[in-house]
Design an enzyme around this catalytic site. Structure first.
Site, PDB file in Angstrom:
ATOM      1  N   GLU A 147       0.835  -1.210   0.000  1.00  0.00           N
ATOM      2  CA  GLU A 147       0.000   0.000   0.000  1.00  0.00           C
ATOM      3  C   GLU A 147       0.865   1.253   0.000  1.00  0.00           C
ATOM      4  O   GLU A 147       0.548   2.233  -0.672  1.00  0.00           O
ATOM      5  CB  GLU A 147      -0.939   0.034   1.221  1.00  0.00           C
ATOM      6  N   ASP A 294      -4.305  -9.619  -8.672  1.00  0.00           N
ATOM      7  CA  ASP A 294      -4.654  -8.649  -9.717  1.00  0.00           C
ATOM      8  C   ASP A 294      -3.513  -7.818 -10.298  1.00  0.00           C
ATOM      9  O   ASP A 294      -3.158  -7.919 -11.472  1.00  0.00           O
ATOM     10  CB  ASP A 294      -5.788  -7.733  -9.232  1.00  0.00           C
ATOM     11  N   GLU A 388     -18.514  -6.320  -2.508  1.00  0.00           N
ATOM     12  CA  GLU A 388     -17.137  -6.823  -2.413  1.00  0.00           C
ATOM     13  C   GLU A 388     -16.991  -8.222  -2.999  1.00  0.00           C
ATOM     14  O   GLU A 388     -15.964  -8.570  -3.549  1.00  0.00           O
ATOM     15  CB  GLU A 388     -16.666  -6.832  -0.953  1.00  0.00           C
ATOM     16  N   GLU A 406     -12.332   0.301  -9.527  1.00  0.00           N
ATOM     17  CA  GLU A 406     -11.930  -0.581 -10.635  1.00  0.00           C
ATOM     18  C   GLU A 406     -12.928  -0.593 -11.794  1.00  0.00           C
ATOM     19  O   GLU A 406     -12.544  -0.633 -12.964  1.00  0.00           O
ATOM     20  CB  GLU A 406     -11.713  -2.027 -10.136  1.00  0.00           C
ATOM     21  N   THR A 492      -1.302   1.196 -10.764  1.00  0.00           N
ATOM     22  CA  THR A 492      -2.514   0.530 -10.269  1.00  0.00           C
ATOM     23  C   THR A 492      -3.336   1.460  -9.387  1.00  0.00           C
ATOM     24  O   THR A 492      -4.526   1.262  -9.202  1.00  0.00           O
ATOM     25  CB  THR A 492      -2.153  -0.777  -9.532  1.00  0.00           C
TER      26      THR A 492
HETATM   27  C1  DMJ Z   1      -6.363   0.421  -5.044  1.00  0.00           C
HETATM   28  O1  DMJ Z   1      -5.609   0.815  -3.951  1.00  0.00           O
HETATM   29  C2  DMJ Z   1      -5.508  -0.143  -6.119  1.00  0.00           C
HETATM   30  O2  DMJ Z   1      -6.184  -0.058  -7.320  1.00  0.00           O
HETATM   31  C3  DMJ Z   1      -5.093  -1.573  -5.856  1.00  0.00           C
HETATM   32  O3  DMJ Z   1      -4.365  -2.140  -6.896  1.00  0.00           O
HETATM   33  C4  DMJ Z   1      -6.260  -2.450  -5.546  1.00  0.00           C
HETATM   34  N1  DMJ Z   1      -7.340  -1.838  -4.950  1.00  0.00           N
HETATM   35  C5  DMJ Z   1      -7.438  -0.488  -4.548  1.00  0.00           C
HETATM   36  C6  DMJ Z   1      -8.799   0.096  -4.848  1.00  0.00           C
HETATM   37  O4  DMJ Z   1      -9.823  -0.794  -4.828  1.00  0.00           O
END
Ligand code: DMJ
Length: 933
Positions: A147, A294, A388, A406, A492
């Site tokens: 994170e 992912d 979720e 997303e 991401t």
């Molecule tokens: C984000 O922090 C990023 O996109 C991560 O890769 C996965 N999920 C969260 C948002 O849902």
């Protein structure tokens, strides 16, 4: 201006893209050119409307960001219900979710480049100054490496990338001297000790001040991490190396990726969800494209785009081939086992996989992207947001929704690729739903339960980093953005990194491919971006024609297992035995069971149980059929059991100063007015006397025409209902007498009747746990007159109430305190017991039951395969797909009815087994969350 390492250091100027870097830019270029493809289909949206929607997005961003800055900054996140900052250590712990919070003003950093995309250059300049002035990266806090990398390192680098772009333009940021980059470098060095493992895979957490494994660090004993956690570093780390010339970051990220690639399951080419960072053994061997994995895939493709390194594309293509072979079951994407990739590992999908259609666009594989996106959109249309987790037949499996971006991301990429205005309409719906259901006076609140519309006191930083970027860009024309977005790649977390990095400080790029890569015979894999000439051959309705068959996919879901049976009918092969067809008296069926390694146990109480020992099956194919049969049987039972379960209901406080914003999750009753089918009851509340409602009320004049509040306990729920109904109440709310109980932590409670005829009860009855009940009781104490709406789902706020709430600051403070009252229900411990006098009389002790979760039913947990994932198969036996399906349904109903032995689903599942299954579900999901969220 500063230079580093002799390269194009510190990004102090923006170099032109070198000619050969076309490879890196290819994806972006293709996306741009594709916008001209659409010529017919959904009606085009006028420029005015697009602008209107763009402006709406700007207003929403101001509402979210403004409230964060005003009420939460410098805290990491805004708590939008209580309108204050979330400071780690000062709020009850939420477990691993809190590992994103490092006391470094997370939301501000995550929002930096969003400000520039949304054309708020002045605010960006202010925000950068605040980051430089206020943010400390040296706190004694244990944070998630993943994170911190995607949100903070990425946020600083995105901010730096756009700061130098603005500086170059000559108007803003003229004072900027790479300070954000220096901070990013400082943070990069702080993360490096996490990579001190033999494998090169990083520890999942690190102490920002003390690093790892020292006693003061309080971290470093973990053995596992998620694949995405270890495989989502390369973009930020390579950018940091290339901006600064310090190659160590890119080296470390590459080493981790190389290790993951080495460890892929060699026959399936899939990776598991979690891996041991010391041994490299897969800890969780299930594999999908959502939580836990992912962005590993995302970063392989994007690393190729950003760094121009073929080996990343080849790895991505090899994995992609495996994903499309095993996981993609259009329109579904279902987890499988890495060693047995034909075997599904779950019967549900998680919301994080919604990014995948966007990635498929970048890859150039548009058809499955359109299909999955459409399926997800149907789920959203049903629940307003993507829950979720949801099952293969689109029921809610996990009802939260923390405003994840997303789906908006994929919508944006699909619009760019197809130019189809349909995707603008999808974006419009997302905007409407956010404003209708998530907007609160102090920001946007995550949904606690998409079914009831109740909120959580939470606004994650990714909401500002990602959601607003994608929504704004969806409606923006080129001239609405002050720079060319196609010169950048999205990380991401939607942070922007310039594509020119591909030619900067590229000492680590490997240009040669190794012999390890799988030969892929699909010419699709030659492409790195949509070739619109081929994808849309003279057919402007291409995207629409792919979507059309999926329009009813949610309402009329067609379970996969049934499709398989149809297929085997068509091919003439003998279909495997279906659970619903099974008859315990049919010798042929018993023979098949035996072949599949399934034995029957006749219990003394007349029930029959099934046990499968795969090892006793005649062959591995029979063993797999056996697993499938067991799973079908479990789901059949679960389905029948669910039919007796009612979904949760909503109690919405509609009077001043709440105006519908406080929505409480309530348990239904198996008697009284059915609040489903759009029935609802609205009225002021009044406490009954006696409060337990167990005898004739002594205050009928107070409850007449009102909704009576009654305390749980002392007598049956039905008796309470009759007493308040006789006193003239129009509805009743039973409040739990177990202090501290809350819908946050306890499974949904369903009030059972008294075992007699309850048709005489005509008023609606709902159940609130103590925390939610006390919100109403507190409101009465403070405001006296409290009006509520009892319904199946929270309703929109009424327009006149919207008007009422605007003007006075007095109102504002009242609103705030109302939300504060509401938020007190957020964090509590599980306290949940049945009142003995009620449970002993309840004909259904399982009234304390999880809503919408998948349970094993008549087959007790001990008889299931010890590895729960081994057992999972995707079939689900409801739906109304085909004649064949209906035929099977009718046939099985008749057979079941006429055969007393086959009453699996009709048996009551013991409460401890329900709770055990439910806990297992929660644990699985929490594990998944821990892995990544
Ligand atoms: C984000 O922090 C990023 O996109 C991560 O890769 C996965 N999920 C969260 C948002 O849902």
């Amino acid at each position: 201006m500063s230079e580093a390492g002799g390269g194009r250091g510190f990004g102090s100027s923006v170099p032109q893209r070198a000619p050969w870097s076309l490879v890196a830019a290819a994806a972006a270029l293709c996306l741009v050119s594709a916008t001209s493809v659409w010529t017919a289909g959904a009606s085009p949206m006028s420029r005015e409307e697009k602008q209107k929607l763009g402006n709406q997005v700007l207003e929403m961003f101001d509402h979210a960001y403004g409230n964060y800055m005003e009420h939460a900054y410098p805290a990491d996140e805004l708590m939008p219900l209580t309108c204050r900052g979330r400071v780690r250590g000062q709020e009850p712990s939420r477990g691993d979710v809190d590992d994103a919070l490092g006391k470094f003003s997370l939301t501000l950093i995550d929002s930096l480049d969003t400000l520039v995309v949304l054309n708020k250059t002045k605010e960006f300049e202010d925000a950068v100054r605040k980051v430089l002035r206020d943010v400390n990266l040296d706190n004694d806090v244990v944070v998630s490496v993943f994170e911190t990398n995607i949100r903070v390192l990425g946020g600083l680098l995105g901010g730096h990338s756009l700061a130098i772009m603005l500086k170059e333009k000559g108007e803003y940021m003229q004072w900027y001297n790479d300070e954000l980059l220096q901070m990013a470098k400082q943070l990069g060095y702080k993360l490096l000790p996490a990579f001190n493992t033999t494998s090169g895979l990083p520890y999942p957490r690190i102490n920002l001040k003390f690093g790892i494994r020292k006693p003061e660090a309080r971290t470093g004993t973990e053995t596992d991490t998620c694949t995405a956690c270890a495989g989502t570093l390369i973009l930020e780390f390579a950018a940091l190396s290339r901006f600064t010339g310090a190659t160590i970051f890119e080296e470390y990220a590459r080493k981790a990726l190389d290790f993951l690639w080495e460890k892929r399951q060699r026959s399936s080419n899939l990776v598991g969800v979690t891996i041991n960072i010391h041994t490299g053994d897969w800890v969780r061997k299930d594999s999908g494209v959502g939580a836990g994995i992912d962005s590993y895939y995302e970063y392989l493709l994007k690393a190729y785009v950003l760094l121009g390194d073929d080996s990343f594309l080849e790895r991505f293509n090899t994995h992609y081939d495996a994903i499309m072979r095993y996981i993609s079951q259009p329109p579904l994407l279902l987890d499988v086992h890495i060693h047995k990739p034909m075997l599904n590992a779950r019967t549900w999908m998680d919301a994080l996989l919604a990014f995948f259609p966007g990635l498929q666009v970048l890859k150039g594989d548009i058809r499955p992207a359109i299909e999955t996106h459409e399926m997800l959109y149907q789920v959203i249309k049903k629940h307003n947001f993507l829950p979720e987790a949801f099952t293969t037949d689109f029921r809610v499996h996990w009802a939260q929704h923390p405003l994840r971006p997303e789906f908006a991301e994929s919508t944006y990429f699909l619009y760019k690729a197809t130019g189809d205005p349909y995707y603008l309409e999808v974006g419009k719906t997302l905007i409407e739903n956010l404003n209708k259901y998530a907007r609160v006076p102090c920001g946007f609140a995550a949904m606690k339960d998409v079914r009831t519309g109740s909120h959580e006191d939470r606004m994650d930083s990714f909401f500002l980093a990602e959601m607003f970027k994608y929504l704004y860009l969806l409606f923006a024309d080129k001239e609405d953005v002050i720079f060319d977005i196609e010169d950048y790649i999205f990380t991401t977390e939607a942070h922007l990194l310039p594509l020119w990095l591909s030619t900067t400080n590229q000492r680590l790029s490997k240009k040669n491919t190794t012999s390890e890569y799988t030969e892929l015979d699909d010419s699709n894999f030659d492409w790195t971006c949509p070739n619109t000439q081929i994808l849309f051959p003279n057919d402007p309705l291409y995207a629409q024609s792919i979507r059309e068959p999926l329009k009813n996919v949610v309402d009329k879901s067609c379970p996969r297992g049934i499709i398989r049976v149809e297929e085997s009918f068509r091919s003439g092969a003998k279909p495997p035995l279906r659970a619903r067809d099974f008859m315990a008296t049919n010798p042929e069926h018993l023979e098949i069971l035996k072949k599949m390694g399934v034995s029957l146990i006749h219990l003394k109480d007349g029930r029959v149980q099934l046990v499968q020992h795969a090892i006793q099956a005649a062959s591995s194919i029979d063993a797999e059929d056996g697993l499938r049969f067991m799973q079908e049987m479990i789901e059949l039972s679960s389905q029948q059991q669910k039919e007796q379960q009612l979904p949760p209901r909503a109690v919405q406080i509609v009077s001043h100063p709440f105006f519908g914003r406080v929505v409480l999750t309530a348990g239904p009753a198996q008697f009284g007015l059915d609040l489903s089918k759009h029935k609802e009851t609205r009225g002021f509340v009044a406490s009954s006397k006696p409060y337990n409602g167990c005898s004739e009320l002594t205050n009928p004049e107070s409850v007449m025409g009102k909704i009576a509040l009654i305390q749980r306990g002392q007598c049956m729920f039905a008796e309470k209902a009759r007493n308040i109904q006789n006193a003239g109440a129009i509805g009743g709310i039973v409040i739990d007498d177990n202090e501290g109980s809350s819908s946050d932590t306890a499974p949904l409670f369903q009030m059972a009747g008294d075992g007699k005829d309850t048709d005489d009860i005509t008023i609606p009855m709902l159940f609130l746990f103590s925390k939610e009940g006390s919100i109403i009781l507190d409101a009465i104490r403070e405001y006296e007159e409290v009006e509520v709406l009892l319904s199946d789902k929270a309703k929109d706020r009424e327009p006149e109430m919207e008007n009422e709430e605007q003007p006075s600051s007095e109102n504002d403070s009242q609103n705030q305190s109302a939300e504060q009252i509401a938020s007190s229900s957020q964090e509590v411990d599980l306290v949940d017991q049945e009142s003995p006098e009620e449970s002993s009389l309840n004909s259904h002790p399982e009234s304390l039951s999880p809503a919408d979760t998948d349970n094993a039913a008549s087959i007790s947990p001990s008889e299931q395969n010890s590895n729960p994932t081994e057992n999972h198969e995707t079939t689900s036996l409801d739906g109304e797909c085909t004649d064949l399906d209906n035929q099977l349904q009718e046939q099985s109903e008749t057979e079941e009815d006429s055969n007393p032995n086959v009453s699996w689903g009709k048996k009551v599942q013991p409460i401890d087994s329900i709770l055990a299954d439910w806990n297992e579900d929660i644990e699985a999901f929490e594990m998944m969350e821990k892995d990544e969220l």
